[in-house]
Write a protein that holds these residues in place. Sequence first.
Motif, PDB file in Angstrom:
ATOM      1  N   LYS D  50      -2.593  15.263  -3.790  1.00 54.32           N
ATOM      2  CA  LYS D  50      -1.460  15.491  -4.696  1.00 54.32           C
ATOM      3  C   LYS D  50      -0.884  14.150  -5.098  1.00 54.32           C
ATOM      4  CE  LYS D  50       0.985  19.318  -4.547  1.00 54.32           C
ATOM      5  NZ  LYS D  50       1.889  20.387  -4.141  1.00 54.32           N
ATOM      6  N   ILE D  51      -0.903  13.911  -6.377  1.00 52.51           N
ATOM      7  CA  ILE D  51      -0.294  12.688  -6.910  1.00 52.51           C
ATOM      8  C   ILE D  51       0.661  13.143  -7.999  1.00 52.51           C
ATOM      9  CG2 ILE D  51      -0.703  10.458  -7.983  1.00 52.51           C
ATOM     10  CD1 ILE D  51      -3.724  10.898  -7.126  1.00 52.51           C
ATOM     11  N   GLY D 124      -5.068   2.093 -13.621  1.00 52.39           N
ATOM     12  CA  GLY D 124      -5.134   1.143 -12.528  1.00 52.39           C
ATOM     13  C   GLY D 124      -4.528   1.628 -11.221  1.00 52.39           C
ATOM     14  N   MET D 125      -4.013   2.868 -11.279  1.00 52.70           N
ATOM     15  CA  MET D 125      -3.314   3.342 -10.086  1.00 52.70           C
ATOM     16  C   MET D 125      -4.247   3.902  -9.036  1.00 52.70           C
ATOM     17  SD  MET D 125       0.071   5.082 -11.588  1.00 52.70           S
ATOM     18  CE  MET D 125      -0.708   5.704 -13.043  1.00 52.70           C
ATOM     19  N   SER D 128      -4.789   1.647  -6.115  1.00 57.70           N
ATOM     20  CA  SER D 128      -3.605   1.499  -5.260  1.00 57.70           C
ATOM     21  C   SER D 128      -3.362   2.764  -4.457  1.00 57.70           C
ATOM     22  CB  SER D 128      -2.379   1.193  -6.111  1.00 57.70           C
ATOM     23  OG  SER D 128      -2.645   0.130  -6.968  1.00 57.70           O
ATOM     24  N   ILE D 129      -3.516   3.898  -5.132  1.00 53.06           N
ATOM     25  CA  ILE D 129      -3.262   5.164  -4.451  1.00 53.06           C
ATOM     26  C   ILE D 129      -4.305   5.386  -3.358  1.00 53.06           C
ATOM     27  CG2 ILE D 129      -3.282   7.668  -4.756  1.00 53.06           C
ATOM     28  CD1 ILE D 129      -2.002   7.084  -7.575  1.00 53.06           C
ATOM     29  N   LYS D 132      -3.606   3.344  -0.363  1.00 56.09           N
ATOM     30  CA  LYS D 132      -2.521   3.862   0.466  1.00 56.09           C
ATOM     31  C   LYS D 132      -2.981   5.058   1.288  1.00 56.09           C
ATOM     32  CE  LYS D 132       1.361   1.937  -1.817  1.00 56.09           C
ATOM     33  NZ  LYS D 132       2.730   2.026  -2.260  1.00 56.09           N
TER      34      LYS D 132
END
Lengths: 286, 801, 172, 154
Positions: D50-51, D124-125, D128-129, D132
């Motif tokens: 879930k984002i 670009g996320m 990063s996601i 994490k």
Amino acid sequence: MIPSQFEFRAPTTVDEAVELLSNGMDVKVLAGGQSLLPVLKLRMADPEMVVSLTKVDALRGVRRDGDQLVIGAMTTHAEVATDPLIAAHAGLVGKVAGTIADPQVRNRGTIGGAVVHADPAGDMGGALLASDAQMTIAGPTGTRTVPAAEFFVDFFTTAVDEDELLTEIRLPVFDGWGADYQKFTRVAQQWSIVAAGAMVRTSGDQIAEARVVLTNMDSVPRRATAVEQALAGVPVTEEAVASACAAAAEGTNPTSDLNGDAEYRRHLATVLTRRAVLAAAGHRGT
Amino acid sequence: MTIMEERQAEIGRPRPRKEDARLITGRSRYTDNITLPGMLHLAMVRSPLARARITGIDTSAAASAPGVVQVLTGADLAAEQGSMPNAWPITPEQKTPPHPAVAVDTVNFAGEIVAVVIARSAAAARDASELIDVDYEDLPVVTDLATAARDEEVIHPDLGTNRSATWVFDSAQAGTGGDVEEALANSEVVIERTFTQQRLIPAFMEPRSTVVDPTGEQITMWSATQIPHVLRVMLALTLGVPESKLRVIAPDVGGGFGGKLQVTPEEVITLLAARRVGKPCKYTETRSETMMGAHHGRDQLQTLRLGANRDGTVTGLDVRLLADMGAYLGLITSGIPILGAFMYNGIYKFSAYRFECTNVFTNKVWTDAYRGAGRPEATFAIERMMDELATELGMDPIEVRRKNWIAHEEFPFTTVASLEYDSGNYEAATDKALELFDYEGLRAEQRRRRESGDPVQLGIGVSTFTEMCGLAPSRVLGALDYGAGGWEYAQVRVLPTGNVEVVTGVSPHGQGHVTAWSQIVADRLGVPFENVEVLYGDTQVAQRGMDTYGSRSLAVGGMAVVAATDKVVEKAKQVAAHMLEAATEDIEFSGGQFSVRGTDQGVSFNDVALATFAAHDLPDGFEPSLDSDATFDPENFSFPHGTHLAAMEVDTETGQVRVHKYVCVDDVGHVINPLIVDGQVHGGLAQGIAQALFEEAIYDESGTLLTGSFTEYLVPSAPDLPEFTVDRTYTPATTNVLGVKGVGEAGTIASTPAIVNGILDAIRHLGVEDVPMPCSPSRVWNAIQQARTSGQQAPEPEVAP
Amino acid sequence: MASRTQTISLTVDGVRYTDDVEPRLLLVQYLREVLGKTGTVVGCDTTNCGACTVLVDGRGIKSCTMLAVEADGHEVTTIEGLSANGELHPLQRAFNTCHALQCGFCTPGMIMQSASLLADNPDPSEEEVRHGLEGNLCRCTGYQNIVAAVRQAAAETAGHASSPASGSEATQ
Amino acid sequence: MELTHHFEVPASKETTWQTFNDLEQVVPCFPGATLTEVDGDEFTGQVKVKIGPISLTYQGTGRFVERDEAAGKIVLEASGKDRRGNGNAGATVTAVLTETADGTAVDVNTDLDIGGKPAQFGRGMIQSISNKMLQRFLDCIRSKMTDEQPTGTP
């Protein structure tokens, strides 16, 4: 283009809405829908229930409450951008609202929806951060207040839990402050590649106080406190402000993507911060 | 006998368009607006992988989902779907992989169709499409053009190579010039540059849509296509359906730009589905599907070597291309780079020229025509090279061009690429452009900004261009192994009241043919503009045609209209002569009046029309009809040209680029409707500028299209473009009686190099030598940074001429 | 699961409609498929192109990014309801005379958003028109004639507005 | 895309090795993951990601492709597809365990491949996601080894 099936509810009060959020189903809250609906159309999500806040009248509008402005979460960007109270006392918030997406999106999209969506490239978060906004969140056990600085947790993640709603945003009035938002994009309707927002109070030819925020320089909007400190007492000149803004990107963690790498974003942040501060300070640019 | 009235000529008038009436009121007839009784809807399942073997497809859940009528896979259709057509094998040895409409064993680009759901509603089809479970076995993906050309991984193993074909033009062999290696060896200066023509997405605004009604013996297809006629014959050949049983209709079509010059898997699938279920079927793609599944454009790597003498005279040009075909060959995929082969010499006199292009497969959606198709690539390269030469020699870019271009008195001129340019006046267009632009004033402003170290630098970009339009003389197409001719068809029908119906074989999708054809016919028949109706886009109405692309509609299709109209007049003269009791040879026709030479005796066109309809008293043996048709095959291409000047502002702090001023003076020959011509130029400029600044289809290394929506693929909106100053010079084409040349692609072809040359001109003094397209702020900024860090090696700032 | 459809009542182009619709039905699909108002078209699925722009309570919105159920109780104006009494709206006339359309696909959205813009700002500068239309993509015109058409319509409407009889046509 | 992580645990290499080899412990550590079946070195399961408003459910399989206790090296491969056909995802996780003075150092290299619509949604996320999420995964594993609660901070 065709979303999956879902159940739809349009409660008329906050209490009803909150109750619907804890019903055990996979629920999505629909505010203005300008981010949610594209996701549903692409079927990147398929909630079992959509709870629309469109009929909760209490969540709309801007009012003054003592020395605070209160913006209902369902107030549209267009309303925020043109509201005289906001223009007078929260200039940065108003300016930022006018830069979000495009006019049609601003006519439907809401301030609450946008900040709870918490896209790192979203513009409003930074303005609320700079304005020391207090976010009112309603949940099953009542309401709580979270400062903007603690509201944004991560990419697309805020302090609002799944069974909670953002109901209003409270802003202290900032009278006599100049504001500017430098939004950098390749085409007009694009999300911010980087943006810098500044609120500046001047005293004579000097900056008395400044508040500076950066958009899309991290997973959440970032306040450039070092720059703010460096700006205090600085004369409103290109050189002095540039030097105070040189470290704008320090401590940020921008991503690299099709529109530029992290190094470029850091550089942009520095340039845009300087420009925003100068403009907010009323400096007539070259 | 009526009195002749002075009538204003329609040709040259800025007539607002007839076709707007329904489009501005929402009464449009786009394919997706069509609903037929009992109509079913299709949804496609597309591969998320760029290259994989299909190891299993489970359609059972989808087949039993609510509203689902049938589910089809590649295996179901293998026996009947044939292979998507490639009509332009550029060499006899060209390697052409099989291209099934629905993938059978393997998929070769992300977005390729692997299954089809037919259901009672679009929603039911979409819902069920999620229930289809496809198992894939990953195969290595090749997306990079240069890598693919090395054949380390062969995408279509049966072909043994990723190289589809190599095509060469050599002026020494063609007898149009010397040997290029010799010329370069003897040159005082040789400049070598490599340019990337990034992959673009045509991005027509109307997503593609097809409706097929398999009524009885006849199959009717409505499709958002530029090419109903070509589509009909290609469907017949691909699927073995008798051509006579197929009717193809292109109703209102929402833009094409070459992107709808295709026979698509979706059209084949909709036809096969409708035939299977015996009911009308509709498929309308989503924009996401358009982006990944409809053909892209450009995508070439260009390496050029240009030789010149110190006085600026170009001695020879060698061009080597790698052209990215994508995974398959579409309708004219393979020929697109070849359309550029004849244009690398531009408006110039070179004495030696060689062109070699290798077409290469990659795991991306196939490329094909996109506005300009081969010619923008060529023009970009040569116009960039001319600026490079100017820089190298310290000359003004205009002067270098003057030194090399064909002077107006030298026409007709046979170029080193073997084309005969019939007419042109590059001097006139350039002089006018320089004046409108205030070239000297802007150069002064440029100097001022450089001297003051202004963070926003100014640059001037020059692009002088020509293009081959009016595609195309059939014999030339034959010589290039293209699978069809380039003629065009028209019919002119005279109704009893004197109203005129014009049937045209071209297929407009925004170009304003209805209005322009009405103007042409109104003038030639002397009938009111309002009395002309133009019919098109339906193979049962316009029974012949070669459709709309390559700036051909007016120069070829318009000429067919002229030819048919002339035949009407010839017939009508016989009737008029009979009515006036005169000899046909003595009949003159002007302004809608037939008169007997040297007398005041006359009859009107309407009188003749009515008399012919009544047929009570016609000349002996005269067939009672004025209707005529004509097929026009051009004897040569037409060669519009122009000079485009762009003043570009570059914010050296951010890399942001802005068009400060844009002036273009185009010579498209005679103009039928200046309103429409200006509009074509504006739109073309927008697309050419967008290539220079904004647009690029980007795939990641696993073959996912990262720019799969308008959020990432940056089509400019109104604030992103400037106000253009558009003007013209007029040098009529000599190869058609209208004197027209075509204008559909001019703006796109000319503007891209003007913009990039302008950007480089603004920052070259900082040491920047090139910025790849699109010249995004980050690229421009990085180029400046790199030049600064390697500052010692940077050339001395060139003093602006 | 509760009932698959919900009843909505709304006014579209001056006519009151009551229909049962699936909650997932987008407003643009309701207009096109239920009401047969195919003048409003769909150009993308990511809220970028603006081709589906209609007025809801007088303001331009993208009808692909609003559920039909959300339009319950509201007033919708489409390109098909813009002209009144058989007379073209000034924007429609100006789009024709300025050649502000080619393929016509973006035109309904362009005209409706222009109407929304002129309601807010009856005399926009060139730059204001361009920014007012930043949510609408056109691939044919390069926007130059669209901008000209909007300004021409604005001038014409301003001329009308000085006469006592006229109201604001743009807002309906 | 390649992602690298490093952490140290105050546990013996042997304990660490055992934890890493216990699919029942390892897999549920991944945010949103549930294990449906384990069969020797292979497993099936799903990951719900879930984002923000985006919610994807990848269903798939995984297996140990290498387990070299002597070298302290484990290679785990997993791949799945979104149940609505939005795209596929695959990951090869290579963990190398090294004994240190205070316990065990773990170097994790993840080769992640995300295809289809989610990759397009990137700006670009994705990287990063993903980073994490992996960090949370490894924090969880580390906590199991050290019998601590996950600290929540890397």
